[in-house]
Design a protein around this motif. Structure first.
Motif, PDB file in Angstrom:
ATOM      1  N   THR A 178       0.836  -1.193   0.000  1.00  0.00           N
ATOM      2  CA  THR A 178       0.000   0.000   0.000  1.00  0.00           C
ATOM      3  C   THR A 178       0.870   1.241   0.000  1.00  0.00           C
ATOM      4  OG1 THR A 178      -1.769   1.176   1.194  1.00  0.00           O
ATOM      5  CG2 THR A 178      -0.184  -0.041   2.518  1.00  0.00           C
ATOM      6  N   ALA A 179       0.359   2.310  -0.581  1.00  0.00           N
ATOM      7  CA  ALA A 179       1.077   3.589  -0.625  1.00  0.00           C
ATOM      8  C   ALA A 179       0.058   4.708  -0.668  1.00  0.00           C
ATOM      9  CB  ALA A 179       1.998   3.666  -1.842  1.00  0.00           C
ATOM     10  N   ARG A 180       0.513   5.894  -0.329  1.00  0.00           N
ATOM     11  CA  ARG A 180      -0.334   7.077  -0.364  1.00  0.00           C
ATOM     12  C   ARG A 180       0.004   7.914  -1.577  1.00  0.00           C
ATOM     13  NH1 ARG A 180      -0.959  11.358   4.624  1.00  0.00           N
ATOM     14  NH2 ARG A 180      -2.019  13.006   3.473  1.00  0.00           N
ATOM     15  N   ALA A 181      -1.037   8.308  -2.324  1.00  0.00           N
ATOM     16  CA  ALA A 181      -0.892   9.175  -3.485  1.00  0.00           C
ATOM     17  C   ALA A 181      -1.641  10.466  -3.198  1.00  0.00           C
ATOM     18  CB  ALA A 181      -1.451   8.491  -4.741  1.00  0.00           C
ATOM     19  N   GLY A 182      -0.952  11.441  -2.596  1.00  0.00           N
ATOM     20  CA  GLY A 182      -1.648  12.632  -2.138  1.00  0.00           C
ATOM     21  C   GLY A 182      -2.594  12.263  -1.011  1.00  0.00           C
ATOM     22  N   LYS A 183      -3.863  12.608  -1.150  1.00  0.00           N
ATOM     23  CA  LYS A 183      -4.879  12.231  -0.168  1.00  0.00           C
ATOM     24  C   LYS A 183      -5.441  10.839  -0.425  1.00  0.00           C
ATOM     25  CE  LYS A 183      -5.074  16.101   2.237  1.00  0.00           C
ATOM     26  NZ  LYS A 183      -4.787  16.146   3.691  1.00  0.00           N
ATOM     27  N   ARG A 184      -5.076  10.245  -1.535  1.00  0.00           N
ATOM     28  CA  ARG A 184      -5.610   8.942  -1.933  1.00  0.00           C
ATOM     29  C   ARG A 184      -4.760   7.818  -1.342  1.00  0.00           C
ATOM     30  NH1 ARG A 184      -6.880   8.243  -8.173  1.00  0.00           N
ATOM     31  NH2 ARG A 184      -8.761   9.303  -7.449  1.00  0.00           N
ATOM     32  N   ILE A 185      -5.406   6.690  -1.019  1.00  0.00           N
ATOM     33  CA  ILE A 185      -4.732   5.472  -0.586  1.00  0.00           C
ATOM     34  C   ILE A 185      -4.838   4.456  -1.715  1.00  0.00           C
ATOM     35  CG2 ILE A 185      -4.612   3.668   1.169  1.00  0.00           C
ATOM     36  CD1 ILE A 185      -6.356   5.579   2.930  1.00  0.00           C
ATOM     37  N   VAL A 186      -3.723   3.814  -2.055  1.00  0.00           N
ATOM     38  CA  VAL A 186      -3.672   2.825  -3.129  1.00  0.00           C
ATOM     39  C   VAL A 186      -3.109   1.532  -2.559  1.00  0.00           C
ATOM     40  CG1 VAL A 186      -2.781   2.270  -5.419  1.00  0.00           C
ATOM     41  CG2 VAL A 186      -3.272   4.655  -4.818  1.00  0.00           C
ATOM     42  N   ALA A 187      -3.719   0.393  -2.912  1.00  0.00           N
ATOM     43  CA  ALA A 187      -3.221  -0.907  -2.474  1.00  0.00           C
ATOM     44  C   ALA A 187      -3.186  -1.864  -3.647  1.00  0.00           C
ATOM     45  CB  ALA A 187      -4.097  -1.474  -1.357  1.00  0.00           C
ATOM     46  N   VAL A 188      -2.167  -2.741  -3.672  1.00  0.00           N
ATOM     47  CA  VAL A 188      -1.973  -3.684  -4.777  1.00  0.00           C
ATOM     48  C   VAL A 188      -1.917  -5.102  -4.225  1.00  0.00           C
ATOM     49  CG1 VAL A 188      -0.681  -1.918  -6.025  1.00  0.00           C
ATOM     50  CG2 VAL A 188       0.587  -3.652  -4.744  1.00  0.00           C
ATOM     51  N   GLY A 189      -2.277  -6.090  -5.097  1.00  0.00           N
ATOM     52  CA  GLY A 189      -2.252  -7.464  -4.614  1.00  0.00           C
ATOM     53  C   GLY A 189      -2.396  -8.500  -5.693  1.00  0.00           C
ATOM     54  N   LEU A 190      -3.048  -9.607  -5.334  1.00  0.00           N
ATOM     55  CA  LEU A 190      -3.127 -10.765  -6.208  1.00  0.00           C
ATOM     56  C   LEU A 190      -3.879 -10.464  -7.496  1.00  0.00           C
ATOM     57  CD1 LEU A 190      -3.801 -13.828  -3.874  1.00  0.00           C
ATOM     58  CD2 LEU A 190      -1.671 -12.679  -4.435  1.00  0.00           C
ATOM     59  N   ARG A 191      -3.464 -11.184  -8.559  1.00  0.00           N
ATOM     60  CA  ARG A 191      -4.132 -11.197  -9.857  1.00  0.00           C
ATOM     61  C   ARG A 191      -4.281  -9.798 -10.454  1.00  0.00           C
ATOM     62  NH1 ARG A 191      -6.772 -14.942  -6.579  1.00  0.00           N
ATOM     63  NH2 ARG A 191      -6.517 -17.097  -7.262  1.00  0.00           N
ATOM     64  N   GLY A 192      -3.341  -8.932 -10.156  1.00  0.00           N
ATOM     65  CA  GLY A 192      -3.371  -7.592 -10.709  1.00  0.00           C
ATOM     66  C   GLY A 192      -4.366  -6.657 -10.060  1.00  0.00           C
ATOM     67  N   HIS A 193      -4.926  -7.046  -8.940  1.00  0.00           N
ATOM     68  CA  HIS A 193      -5.903  -6.174  -8.272  1.00  0.00           C
ATOM     69  C   HIS A 193      -5.217  -4.944  -7.679  1.00  0.00           C
ATOM     70  CE1 HIS A 193      -9.215  -9.444  -7.574  1.00  0.00           C
ATOM     71  NE2 HIS A 193      -9.155  -9.006  -8.814  1.00  0.00           N
ATOM     72  N   ILE A 194      -5.745  -3.779  -8.032  1.00  0.00           N
ATOM     73  CA  ILE A 194      -5.344  -2.518  -7.424  1.00  0.00           C
ATOM     74  C   ILE A 194      -6.620  -1.779  -7.048  1.00  0.00           C
ATOM     75  CG2 ILE A 194      -4.183  -0.299  -7.731  1.00  0.00           C
ATOM     76  CD1 ILE A 194      -2.281  -1.574  -9.660  1.00  0.00           C
ATOM     77  N   VAL A 195      -6.676  -1.311  -5.818  1.00  0.00           N
ATOM     78  CA  VAL A 195      -7.846  -0.556  -5.359  1.00  0.00           C
ATOM     79  C   VAL A 195      -7.361   0.767  -4.780  1.00  0.00           C
ATOM     80  CG1 VAL A 195      -9.229  -2.614  -4.915  1.00  0.00           C
ATOM     81  CG2 VAL A 195      -7.819  -1.659  -3.080  1.00  0.00           C
ATOM     82  N   TYR A 196      -8.273   1.748  -4.781  1.00  0.00           N
ATOM     83  CA  TYR A 196      -7.917   3.054  -4.235  1.00  0.00           C
ATOM     84  C   TYR A 196      -9.120   3.676  -3.540  1.00  0.00           C
ATOM     85  CZ  TYR A 196     -10.022   4.851  -8.584  1.00  0.00           C
ATOM     86  OH  TYR A 196     -10.872   5.132  -9.630  1.00  0.00           O
ATOM     87  N   SER A 197      -8.811   4.537  -2.566  1.00  0.00           N
ATOM     88  CA  SER A 197      -9.860   5.192  -1.786  1.00  0.00           C
ATOM     89  C   SER A 197      -9.552   6.672  -1.656  1.00  0.00           C
ATOM     90  CB  SER A 197      -9.960   4.566  -0.389  1.00  0.00           C
ATOM     91  OG  SER A 197     -10.886   5.280   0.425  1.00  0.00           O
ATOM     92  N   ASP A 198     -10.582   7.499  -1.842  1.00  0.00           N
ATOM     93  CA  ASP A 198     -10.459   8.944  -1.665  1.00  0.00           C
ATOM     94  C   ASP A 198     -11.182   9.436  -0.418  1.00  0.00           C
ATOM     95  OD1 ASP A 198      -8.928   9.447  -4.012  1.00  0.00           O
ATOM     96  OD2 ASP A 198     -10.739   9.216  -5.223  1.00  0.00           O
ATOM     97  N   ASP A 199     -11.697   8.509   0.398  1.00  0.00           N
ATOM     98  CA  ASP A 199     -12.448   8.907   1.591  1.00  0.00           C
ATOM     99  C   ASP A 199     -11.940   8.171   2.834  1.00  0.00           C
ATOM    100  OD1 ASP A 199     -13.409   6.384   1.090  1.00  0.00           O
ATOM    101  OD2 ASP A 199     -15.471   7.008   0.667  1.00  0.00           O
ATOM    102  N   GLU A 200     -10.610   8.040   2.921  1.00  0.00           N
ATOM    103  CA  GLU A 200      -9.959   7.450   4.101  1.00  0.00           C
ATOM    104  C   GLU A 200     -10.412   6.018   4.359  1.00  0.00           C
ATOM    105  OE1 GLU A 200     -10.061  10.068   7.496  1.00  0.00           O
ATOM    106  OE2 GLU A 200      -9.970  11.844   6.216  1.00  0.00           O
ATOM    107  N   GLY A 201     -10.646   5.265   3.285  1.00  0.00           N
ATOM    108  CA  GLY A 201     -10.952   3.857   3.409  1.00  0.00           C
ATOM    109  C   GLY A 201     -12.402   3.508   3.621  1.00  0.00           C
ATOM    110  N   LYS A 202     -13.290   4.496   3.594  1.00  0.00           N
ATOM    111  CA  LYS A 202     -14.718   4.188   3.761  1.00  0.00           C
ATOM    112  C   LYS A 202     -15.267   3.444   2.550  1.00  0.00           C
ATOM    113  CE  LYS A 202     -15.555   8.232   6.712  1.00  0.00           C
ATOM    114  NZ  LYS A 202     -14.169   8.764   6.625  1.00  0.00           N
ATOM    115  N   SER A 203     -14.755   3.774   1.373  1.00  0.00           N
ATOM    116  CA  SER A 203     -15.163   3.073   0.151  1.00  0.00           C
ATOM    117  C   SER A 203     -13.943   2.925  -0.746  1.00  0.00           C
ATOM    118  CB  SER A 203     -16.278   3.833  -0.572  1.00  0.00           C
ATOM    119  OG  SER A 203     -15.820   5.115  -1.001  1.00  0.00           O
TER     120      SER A 203
END
Length: 361
Positions: free
Chosen positions: A44-69
């Motif tokens: 996981t890493a922070r991109a400005g105010k955004r949180i980005v996480a990477v994992g299996l099978r090429g999955h990458i997810v990001y959140s702009d609301d502190e992990g609520k969605s």
């Protein structure tokens, strides 16, 4: 070959997955899944105010609301991704198995493939073949022989970590002494295998930097520190003989961690080391500095360890829904992002550190 304890966990998860007709994951886009943020995520890493996480099978997810969605990113590969780095709010890189390097220019929402193991292998053969003509050193010869062997057997080596200190300059590292440097944002790469100070071709598990200092960790308790003047990594042996998964740089202090709860501290740039006792023997898979004297570590047993006295003592941070943790990173408003076997979650820091870091966010 799986490069770490995290990799072993990933391998076990994949072994339990149903079989399908083979599709090359390096050429197949990641599938869309409503469960992407709850599937195993490694880095996981922070991109400005955004949180980005990477994992299996090429999955990458990001959140702009502190992990609520969370939203799933568009990713051109479905290979397993294990590390991510964002030197700026927009520019980011992620790496993984098959020697994959992918790049984002929009804060992690969409990604393009920059490199893969096959291209890295061909690059290394060409580079060291030419270098051998003008610099027939033992290091160059060894790097050429290894590159030719890799190209001949058709295999690609996993990249296990990535570190960019700006939107143009960075490193990717991995198994069997794989290390490449870019100075132009990944448009071109230079092999650094002859500059690694790693004649045994041990695996590199992590690369971290702070204030111009860059550190590698790897197998057999080895650490390598970049000599900027010589553009060469200098090897440092710690008292430990096992695998070191990562490091935390905090001012003049270096902490390195790995298997069986192993944690070592150096206050003099690696010249001397002392073993630090922690209240768990599980493999430590991630860590981050919170400020002077303050640090967090996470492990495979689902434990978060906190120190506020520069590693002299650690306490366990109780979280409501622990999981096996593979990585930890910064999040807005004095929080932390935790990646692990059940996805990614944002949790509060100990209250004293929330107050100390909230203003910086």
């Amino acid at each position: 070959m799986w490069g770490s304890a995290v990799g072993a966990c990933v391998a076990a998860l994949l072994a339990a997955a149903p079989a399908h007709a083979f599709e090359n994951p390096e050429r197949t886009p990641a599938m869309s899944s409503t469960l992407a943020a709850r599937s195993p995520l490694i880095g996981t890493a922070r991109a400005g105010k955004r949180i980005v996480a990477v994992g299996l099978r090429g999955h990458i997810v990001y959140s702009d609301d502190e992990g609520k969605s969370w939203r799933q990113a568009s990713v051109p590969v479905s290979t397993d991704l294990v590390a991510v780095s964002f030197p700026t709010a927009q520019q980011g890189w992620a790496v993984g198995h098959g020697g994959i390097v992918i790049h984002s220019v929009d804060g992690g929402a969409t990604w393009t493939k920059q490199m893969d193991g096959e291209r890295f292998s061909a690059l290394a053969v060409s580079y060291y073949g030419k270098l051998q003509q003008t610099n027939a050193s033992p290091e160059t010869k060894r790097a050429l022989n290894q590159a030719q062997t890799l190209a001949t057997d058709g295999s690609t080596r996993a990249l296990l970590d990535v570190y960019f200190d700006s939107e143009t300059s960075g490193f990717v590292v991995g198994t069997f002494n794989r290390i490449y440097r870019t100075e132009d944002g990944g448009n071109t790469w230079t092999p650094w295998m002859e500059r690694s100070g790693n004649p045994r071709e041990l695996h590199f598990y992590s690369i971290r930097g702070e204030n111009g200092r860059v550190l590698l960790t790897g197998e057999q308790g080895m650490v390598w520190q970049l000599d900027v003047t010589r553009t060469h990594f200098e090897p440092i042996q710690t008292p430990y003989k096992g695998t070191l998964f990562g490091s935390v740089l905090s001012g003049a202090d270096i902490f390195v961690f790995g298997m069986r709860g192993s944690l070592f501290h150096s206050a003099d740039s690696g010249r001397t080391w002392e073993k630090v006792k922690v209240p768990s023997e599980a493999g430590i898979t991630g860590g981050m500095a919170l400020g002077p004297g303050r640090m967090l570590l996470v492990n495979q047993a689902g434990t978060v360890l906190y120190t506020g006295d520069d590693g002299k003592s650690f306490e366990t941070v109780k979280l409501p829904h622990p999981m096996a943790y593979y990585g930890v990173g910064d999040a807005p408003d004095g929080n932390i992002a935790l990646a692990g076997s059940r996805g990614v979650r944002v949790e509060a820091l100990p209250e004293a550190d929330r107050a100390a870091t909230r203003g910086a966010n």
